[in-house]
Design a protein around this motif. Structure first.
Motif, PDB file in Angstrom:
ATOM      1  N   MET A 187     -71.173  31.256  31.946  1.00 34.04           N
ATOM      2  CA  MET A 187     -70.158  32.103  32.564  1.00 34.04           C
ATOM      3  C   MET A 187     -68.774  31.479  32.608  1.00 34.04           C
ATOM      4  O   MET A 187     -67.829  32.116  33.074  1.00 34.04           O
ATOM      5  N   GLY A 188     -68.651  30.235  32.167  1.00 40.36           N
ATOM      6  CA  GLY A 188     -67.344  29.580  32.215  1.00 40.36           C
ATOM      7  C   GLY A 188     -66.932  29.169  33.617  1.00 40.36           C
ATOM      8  O   GLY A 188     -65.764  28.933  33.891  1.00 40.36           O
ATOM      9  N   LEU A 189     -67.905  29.066  34.524  1.00 39.13           N
ATOM     10  CA  LEU A 189     -67.588  28.763  35.927  1.00 39.13           C
ATOM     11  C   LEU A 189     -68.139  27.427  36.397  1.00 39.13           C
ATOM     12  O   LEU A 189     -67.513  26.711  37.155  1.00 39.13           O
TER      13      LEU A 189
ATOM     14  N   MET B 281     -67.285  23.567  33.380  1.00 37.70           N
ATOM     15  CA  MET B 281     -66.284  22.781  34.114  1.00 37.70           C
ATOM     16  C   MET B 281     -66.708  21.313  34.137  1.00 37.70           C
ATOM     17  O   MET B 281     -65.884  20.426  33.951  1.00 37.70           O
ATOM     18  N   ILE B 282     -68.007  21.102  34.383  1.00 37.90           N
ATOM     19  CA  ILE B 282     -68.519  19.731  34.408  1.00 37.90           C
ATOM     20  C   ILE B 282     -68.441  19.135  32.998  1.00 37.90           C
ATOM     21  O   ILE B 282     -68.019  18.002  32.814  1.00 37.90           O
TER      22      ILE B 282
ATOM     23  N   MET C 151     -64.947  17.925  32.171  1.00 35.64           N
ATOM     24  CA  MET C 151     -64.616  16.636  32.796  1.00 35.64           C
ATOM     25  C   MET C 151     -65.218  15.489  31.998  1.00 35.64           C
ATOM     26  O   MET C 151     -64.582  14.465  31.757  1.00 35.64           O
TER      27      MET C 151
ATOM     28  N   ILE D 250     -78.206  23.887  38.574  1.00 33.27           N
ATOM     29  CA  ILE D 250     -77.081  24.457  39.332  1.00 33.27           C
ATOM     30  C   ILE D 250     -77.113  25.995  39.246  1.00 33.27           C
ATOM     31  O   ILE D 250     -76.327  26.596  38.521  1.00 33.27           O
TER      32      ILE D 250
ATOM     33  N   HIS E  78     -76.259  29.695  39.772  1.00 30.32           N
ATOM     34  CA  HIS E  78     -75.087  30.431  40.240  1.00 30.32           C
ATOM     35  C   HIS E  78     -75.050  31.805  39.599  1.00 30.32           C
ATOM     36  O   HIS E  78     -75.628  32.031  38.548  1.00 30.32           O
ATOM     37  N   GLY E  79     -74.368  32.730  40.278  1.00 27.82           N
ATOM     38  CA  GLY E  79     -74.168  34.066  39.730  1.00 27.82           C
ATOM     39  C   GLY E  79     -72.703  34.255  39.390  1.00 27.82           C
ATOM     40  O   GLY E  79     -71.975  33.276  39.206  1.00 27.82           O
ATOM     41  N   ARG E  80     -72.293  35.510  39.301  1.00 28.91           N
ATOM     42  CA  ARG E  80     -70.897  35.810  39.001  1.00 28.91           C
ATOM     43  C   ARG E  80     -70.147  36.067  40.311  1.00 28.91           C
ATOM     44  O   ARG E  80     -70.752  36.508  41.289  1.00 28.91           O
ATOM     45  N   PRO E  81     -68.826  35.829  40.315  1.00 29.32           N
ATOM     46  CA  PRO E  81     -68.049  36.114  41.529  1.00 29.32           C
ATOM     47  C   PRO E  81     -68.270  37.549  42.031  1.00 29.32           C
ATOM     48  O   PRO E  81     -68.384  37.778  43.234  1.00 29.32           O
TER      49      PRO E  81
ATOM     50  N   LEU F 128     -74.199  27.328  43.543  1.00 33.16           N
ATOM     51  CA  LEU F 128     -72.748  27.488  43.577  1.00 33.16           C
ATOM     52  C   LEU F 128     -72.388  28.958  43.735  1.00 33.16           C
ATOM     53  O   LEU F 128     -72.977  29.823  43.080  1.00 33.16           O
TER      54      LEU F 128
ATOM     55  N   ALA G 210     -68.862  31.069  43.367  1.00 33.50           N
ATOM     56  CA  ALA G 210     -67.446  30.944  42.999  1.00 33.50           C
ATOM     57  C   ALA G 210     -66.759  32.290  43.180  1.00 33.50           C
ATOM     58  O   ALA G 210     -67.322  33.336  42.868  1.00 33.50           O
TER      59      ALA G 210
ATOM     60  N   ASP H 255     -63.511  32.592  41.986  1.00 38.02           N
ATOM     61  CA  ASP H 255     -62.660  32.637  40.797  1.00 38.02           C
ATOM     62  C   ASP H 255     -62.960  31.364  40.008  1.00 38.02           C
ATOM     63  O   ASP H 255     -63.902  30.642  40.318  1.00 38.02           O
ATOM     64  N   ALA H 256     -62.128  31.066  39.002  1.00 37.01           N
ATOM     65  CA  ALA H 256     -62.419  29.892  38.169  1.00 37.01           C
ATOM     66  C   ALA H 256     -61.689  28.651  38.659  1.00 37.01           C
ATOM     67  O   ALA H 256     -61.614  27.650  37.957  1.00 37.01           O
TER      68      ALA H 256
ATOM     69  N   HIS I 191     -63.374  26.204  43.309  1.00 36.36           N
ATOM     70  CA  HIS I 191     -64.505  25.289  43.464  1.00 36.36           C
ATOM     71  C   HIS I 191     -64.430  24.086  42.519  1.00 36.36           C
ATOM     72  O   HIS I 191     -65.288  23.213  42.559  1.00 36.36           O
ATOM     73  N   VAL I 192     -63.389  24.050  41.672  1.00 32.21           N
ATOM     74  CA  VAL I 192     -63.368  23.039  40.611  1.00 32.21           C
ATOM     75  C   VAL I 192     -63.281  21.612  41.149  1.00 32.21           C
ATOM     76  O   VAL I 192     -63.959  20.713  40.652  1.00 32.21           O
TER      77      VAL I 192
ATOM     78  N   LEU J 159     -66.657  20.495  42.275  1.00 32.45           N
ATOM     79  CA  LEU J 159     -67.526  20.193  41.127  1.00 32.45           C
ATOM     80  C   LEU J 159     -67.153  18.856  40.503  1.00 32.45           C
ATOM     81  O   LEU J 159     -68.020  18.087  40.087  1.00 32.45           O
ATOM     82  N   ARG J 160     -65.833  18.589  40.447  1.00 27.10           N
ATOM     83  CA  ARG J 160     -65.383  17.321  39.875  1.00 27.10           C
ATOM     84  C   ARG J 160     -65.918  16.158  40.720  1.00 27.10           C
ATOM     85  O   ARG J 160     -66.380  15.149  40.199  1.00 27.10           O
TER      86      ARG J 160
END
Lengths: 91, 155
Positions: A9-11, A15-16, A19, B65, B67-70, B104, B106, B108-109, B112-113, B116-117
């Protein structure tokens, strides 16, 4: 060099990936521009990428692309990323 | 947003017993629903994503991890962590069975970045990653995952 990090999903995982690709590229001394894509937009973005980084699962959904595909098992392992990127760049 | 904001203590669950991966995702999804950061339908959103896209959500040995969609009903950016006891296979050859779930949500994109970092930074350290898999208490989990936090109120 342009690298595309692809996830569902690009979310989350892309992202990981980005990085870790950035860390690996730095370690290899490669000037890399890393972009994110989800699996549905990846095919459209693939022609402009030199390397695509993703999971083994998703790689099978990319279809035929010109870019080299690097598949990562352990997203937390910068060593795996660095070794596979080095191989893709030098081949 | 910082890891400590997205992952408060009431969203860490240890000792989760699950019948299969779907049950495991439902149980960690329930934590997000109960703390009112996602709508009920987000749980199905997470399960559907995994069914549609395959077990790519298992991104490292023992770590998934979900997760679904926003638009699946996320009310605010959020994380929940669950430890499965015993670990459960998610259908990922290389990385099964899953011990740690980091769910997770989220909006938007972007928001949460940073968290995650911080997680990636912490778990890239093999010793910390192994300690997380061996953890048995909520405090141990928070000590490890908040270790990259920028806030002053850790622990």
């Amino acid at each position: 060099m342009k690298i595309l990090a692809v996830c569902g999903m690009g979310l989350g995982s892309s992202m990981i990936l980005r990085m870790q690709v950035e860390k690996a590229a730095k370690a290899l001394g490669v000037d890399a521009k890393v972009e994110l894509a989800d699996i549905s937009t990846a095919r459209a973005l693939a022609p402009s990428a030199d390397i695509i980084v993703t999971s083994k699962d998703l790689a099978t959904r990319l279809g035929e692309v010109k870019a080299k595909i690097v598949t990562i098992n352990n997203y937390m392992d910068v060593k795996e990323m660095t070794e596979k990127l080095r191989e893709a760049i030098s081949s | 947003m910082d890891i400590a904001e997205l992952l408060p203590p009431d969203r860490v669950l240890v000792g989760i017993q699950a019948e299969d991966w779907e049950d495991a995702v439902r149980k960690i999804g329930r934590v997000l629903v109960d703390t009112q950061v996602v709508e009920e339908r987000y749980i199905e959103g997470m399960i559907n994503t995994c069914k549609e896209l395959g077990p790519y959500i298992v991104i490292a040995p023992g770590l998934a991890i979900p997760h679904g969609r926003p638009e699946d009903g996320v009310l605010e950016p959020c994380l929940a962590v669950g430890l499965l006891e015993p670990p459960i296979p998610f259908g990922n050859e290389e990385n099964d069975p899953v011990r740690v779930m980091i769910a997770l949500g989220a909006t938007d994109a972007v928001q949460h970045v940073e968290a995650l970092r911080q997680i990636a930074e912490t778990l890239s350290d093999e010793e910390k990653f192994n300690s997380l898999k061996d953890a048995t208490s909520k405090n141990q989990v928070l000590d490890i995952l908040w270790s990259a936090s920028k806030t002053d109120d850790q622990g």
